[in-house]
Enzyme design. Structure first.
Site, mmCIF file in Angstrom:
data_model
loop_
_atom_site.group_PDB
_atom_site.id
_atom_site.type_symbol
_atom_site.label_atom_id
_atom_site.label_comp_id
_atom_site.label_asym_id
_atom_site.label_seq_id
_atom_site.Cartn_x
_atom_site.Cartn_y
_atom_site.Cartn_z
ATOM 1 N N LYS A 1 0.876 -1.179 0.000
ATOM 2 C CA LYS A 1 0.000 0.000 0.000
ATOM 3 C C LYS A 1 0.905 1.219 0.000
ATOM 4 O O LYS A 1 1.464 1.609 1.014
ATOM 5 C CB LYS A 1 -0.914 0.035 1.218
ATOM 6 C CG LYS A 1 -2.044 1.016 0.966
ATOM 7 C CD LYS A 1 -2.386 1.928 2.101
ATOM 8 C CE LYS A 1 -1.572 3.109 2.407
ATOM 9 N NZ LYS A 1 -1.677 4.266 1.523
ATOM 10 N N GLU B 1 9.753 1.368 10.647
ATOM 11 C CA GLU B 1 10.820 2.369 10.617
ATOM 12 C C GLU B 1 10.133 3.721 10.669
ATOM 13 O O GLU B 1 9.373 4.066 9.776
ATOM 14 C CB GLU B 1 11.680 2.203 9.359
ATOM 15 C CG GLU B 1 13.041 2.847 9.526
ATOM 16 C CD GLU B 1 13.193 4.102 8.719
ATOM 17 O OE1 GLU B 1 12.764 5.172 9.216
ATOM 18 O OE2 GLU B 1 13.728 4.023 7.602
ATOM 19 N N CYS C 1 13.621 10.761 7.019
ATOM 20 C CA CYS C 1 13.595 10.402 8.441
ATOM 21 C C CYS C 1 14.991 10.401 9.061
ATOM 22 O O CYS C 1 15.126 10.550 10.269
ATOM 23 C CB CYS C 1 12.910 9.053 8.622
ATOM 24 S SG CYS C 1 13.560 7.794 7.548
ATOM 25 N N GLU D 1 9.701 16.142 15.446
ATOM 26 C CA GLU D 1 10.252 16.008 14.103
ATOM 27 C C GLU D 1 9.591 17.054 13.189
ATOM 28 O O GLU D 1 8.366 17.149 13.126
ATOM 29 C CB GLU D 1 9.958 14.599 13.577
ATOM 30 C CG GLU D 1 10.585 14.311 12.235
ATOM 31 C CD GLU D 1 10.247 12.918 11.716
ATOM 32 O OE1 GLU D 1 9.087 12.499 11.882
ATOM 33 O OE2 GLU D 1 11.132 12.269 11.150
HETATM 34 P P1 ADP Z 1 2.332 11.175 6.769
HETATM 35 O O1 ADP Z 1 1.557 11.633 7.969
HETATM 36 O O2 ADP Z 1 3.558 11.948 6.573
HETATM 37 O O3 ADP Z 1 1.517 11.036 5.522
HETATM 38 P P2 ADP Z 1 2.106 8.461 7.602
HETATM 39 O O4 ADP Z 1 2.994 7.794 8.555
HETATM 40 O O5 ADP Z 1 0.720 8.769 8.082
HETATM 41 O O6 ADP Z 1 2.864 9.745 7.118
HETATM 42 O O7 ADP Z 1 1.996 7.629 6.267
HETATM 43 C C1 ADP Z 1 2.828 6.558 5.882
HETATM 44 C C2 ADP Z 1 1.975 5.495 5.217
HETATM 45 O O8 ADP Z 1 1.033 5.021 6.174
HETATM 46 C C3 ADP Z 1 1.151 5.984 4.036
HETATM 47 O O9 ADP Z 1 1.099 4.964 3.052
HETATM 48 C C4 ADP Z 1 -0.213 6.195 4.639
HETATM 49 O O10 ADP Z 1 -1.269 6.109 3.707
HETATM 50 C C5 ADP Z 1 -0.271 5.032 5.623
HETATM 51 N N1 ADP Z 1 -1.238 5.203 6.710
HETATM 52 C C6 ADP Z 1 -1.749 6.342 7.235
HETATM 53 N N2 ADP Z 1 -2.623 6.071 8.227
HETATM 54 C C7 ADP Z 1 -2.686 4.720 8.348
HETATM 55 C C8 ADP Z 1 -3.407 3.810 9.178
HETATM 56 N N3 ADP Z 1 -4.253 4.239 10.097
HETATM 57 N N4 ADP Z 1 -3.194 2.485 9.015
HETATM 58 C C9 ADP Z 1 -2.315 2.036 8.093
HETATM 59 N N5 ADP Z 1 -1.621 2.837 7.272
HETATM 60 C C10 ADP Z 1 -1.783 4.157 7.378
#
Ligand code: ADP
Length: 528
Positions: free
Chosen positions: A191, A264, A298, A396
């Site tokens: 995903k 990570e 990161c 961060e």
């Molecule tokens: P940012 O806030 O910078 O977009 P995230 O850590 O939220 O970074 O996003 C990293 C990945 O995690 C993306 O692919 C995002 O779609 C996914 N993501 C965001 N929320 C969830 C969730 N609740 N469960 C699983 N994956 C998620």
């Protein structure tokens, strides 16, 4: 670039930019999925296409297809799986121009940074393509009873690995984690972040061109909260890269479903500059380490601790080098710094800087958005006089913003570096490399570079990379980054006498003889 304004999105019109035409067809979608999510180019905010907004049914379908394909893939010789990685490496290098275009189009990053991604994916493919047999081959281990117990360890693939990847290094972080999973005999369902799915789809296309069986590598696009829970429930392993906040949610889901996982996460990475550091090299390396990918990395430097004897000189030189950086929204290698990825990112970075300014921090260079260059550009920014009550001190920022603090003793520098919930990356700058190593060992971070910001550890992919404390669980790269996608299976064949006392031997005698044998085994080197 042509942009067609379409109100009602359907999957057929989701390919408005020629650089990504057709890729959307590679997303796994069930018949019922018609909703899409628009994707824009951060350089100009224009729409470049749309991706399917996958839901539960799509994830289930992707995992089912992946699981089916995995069975025969796991039975193939390791050498055959290695060959796919090797061909993939060639394709990545041959098609780098196209890859760089798509990475830049979706992320708005500088082309030089996009090339880092291509480089690391090629490096990872090449590295693992020569180590499958060595790392995954059956191992002999010592049995409990010499000669009589014959033990082997098998590295069995987990099955289907589900990877949730972020937008900041979308090619590298989707593909580099998938490659060892595939080599270990698994299927992968990815995903990608919704802003940057096309480059992951391009990676799928190249992997299949390199000989990866159809269905083994699935991609579901859409939002994390919609897809994440089903993905975590249905796969056998969850690999996540992203923010610490989202990582906690994913870890909770993985824990509830008893799924193995690695995460990570974020960092607030310190750089420690000692008075004997070669300042030309240090400033050059640290500017690159702070502003690469517009700071959306990161492992980027966000905190600089500089010895008081060289503090003023260092600040002057660091500011001068930052002023030299070229920003730009072009598809060539000229600008060193590109755009931020989105409005949300711009707001977060601006808020950190404004809060610091309002609370008395000194801005030496930067500090402003640059809408004249593109909607999400923000200048590389250097601050001093940052203190604990400012958000950017400990949180961060994930943008082109660094704070510089003076220190007087090594103890103080190490203490400051460790005074954070994060523990991802750090760097130590000194001419005395033994001293540098010594300081590095005292820092609670998963990777510590001496006289480099992050490249020395990150690109040395034979060694593990990952975070301590709130920066994560598990490691990527090296043997660790491959074996995490396997289950260690212990198979032991017992010959002759079993574990129970021999017939007719009273237990007191058995206990006495066994105790003597245990002592003997411990004393004789060959039996230990
Ligand atoms: P940012 O806030 O910078 O977009 P995230 O850590 O939220 O970074 O996003 C990293 C990945 O995690 C993306 O692919 C995002 O779609 C996914 N993501 C965001 N929320 C969830 C969730 N609740 N469960 C699983 N994956 C998620």
């Amino acid at each position: 670039m042509t942009v067609s304004e379409t109100g009602s999105a359907s999957l057929d019109i989701a390919t408005e930019d020629e650089r990504i035409a057709g890729l959307v067809d590679l997303v796994t979608v069930a018949d019922s999925t018609t909703e899409t999510i628009p994707v824009e180019a951060p350089f100009d905010g224009e729409r470049i296409g749309a991706i399917p907004a996958c839901g539960e049914a799509d994830v289930e379908l992707a995992v089912e297809r992946a699981r089916e394909a995995q069975r025969s893939w796991a039975e193939r010789d390791i050498a055959e799986r290695e060959e796919v990685l090797s061909r993939f490496q060639d394709l990545v290098l041959d098609r780098r121009k196209e890859l760089l275009d798509i990475i830049q189009l979706e992320t708005g990053k500088a082309r030089r940074t996009a090339f880092e991604e291509v480089q690391v994916v090629a490096l990872t493919a090449g590295y693992y393509s020569h180590r499958g047999e060595r790392f995954l081959g059956r191992e002999k281990r010592k049995g409990v009873m010499p000669v009589l117990t014959d033990v082997e360890v098998n590295h069995v693939p987990v099955g289907v690995a589900g990877l949730i990847s972020p937008w900041n290094y979308p090619f590298e972080l989707a593909l580099s984690d998938a490659l060892p999973a595939l080599l270990a005999g698994n299927a992968v369902v990815i995903k990608p972040a919704e802003q940057t799915s096309f480059i992951a789809l391009k990676g799928k296309q190249l992997l299949e061109e390199a000989g990866l069986p159809a269905d083994l590598f699935q991609i579901v696009t859409g939002t994390g909260p919609d897809i994440g829970p089903t993905l975590t429930e249905t796969v056998d392993y969850v690999g996540f890269t992203g923010s610490t906040a989202t990582g906690r949610i994913v870890a909770e889901q993985a824990g509830r479903n008893l799924k193995k996982c690695s995460l990570e996460l974020g960092g607030k990475n310190p750089a420690l500059v000692f008075p004997d550091a070669d300042l030309d090299r240090t400033v050059e390396g640290m500017v690159q380490g702070a502003f690469s990918n517009t700071g959306q990395l990161c492992i980027a430097i966000e905190r600089c601790y500089v010895h008081e004897d060289i503090f003023d000189e260092f600040v002057d030189r660091f500011v001068a080098a930052t002023e030299e950086l070229e920003l730009g929204a072009t598809y060539d290698f000229k600008p060193g710094v590109g755009s931020l990825v989105s409005e949300e990112q711009l707001e977060k970075v601006t808020a950190h800087v404004e809060d610091a300014k309002a609370s008395g921090a000194t801005v030496h260079v930067g500090g402003e958005a640059r809408p004249d260059l593109g909607p999400y550009f923000f200048e590389p920014t250097v601050l001093t006089d940052v203190d604990l009550d400012m958000d950017l001190c400990c949180e961060e920022t994930f943008g082109p913003v660094v704070s510089i603090y003076p220190f007087s003793t090594t103890e103080e520098a190490v203490e400051e570096a460790n005074d954070t919930d994060y523990g991802l990356n750090a760097s130590v700058w000194t001419s005395d490399t033994e001293f540098g190593r010594d300081v590095a060992r005292r820092i609670r971070a998963g990777t510590v570079n001496v006289n480099e910001a992050y490249g020395a550890t990150y690109a040395s992919i034979d060694a593990p990379m990952g975070g301590m404390k709130d920066s994560g669980i598990g490691r990527r790269h090296g043997k660790e980054g491959l074996l995490k996608y396997t289950e260690s299976q212990n198979v032991a064949v017992q010959k002759g006498q079993g574990m129970a006392p021999p017939d007719g031997v009273p237990f007191w005698l058995y206990a006495k003889l066994t105790s003597g044998a245990l002592r003997l085994f411990d004393k004789v080197p060959g039996l230990r």
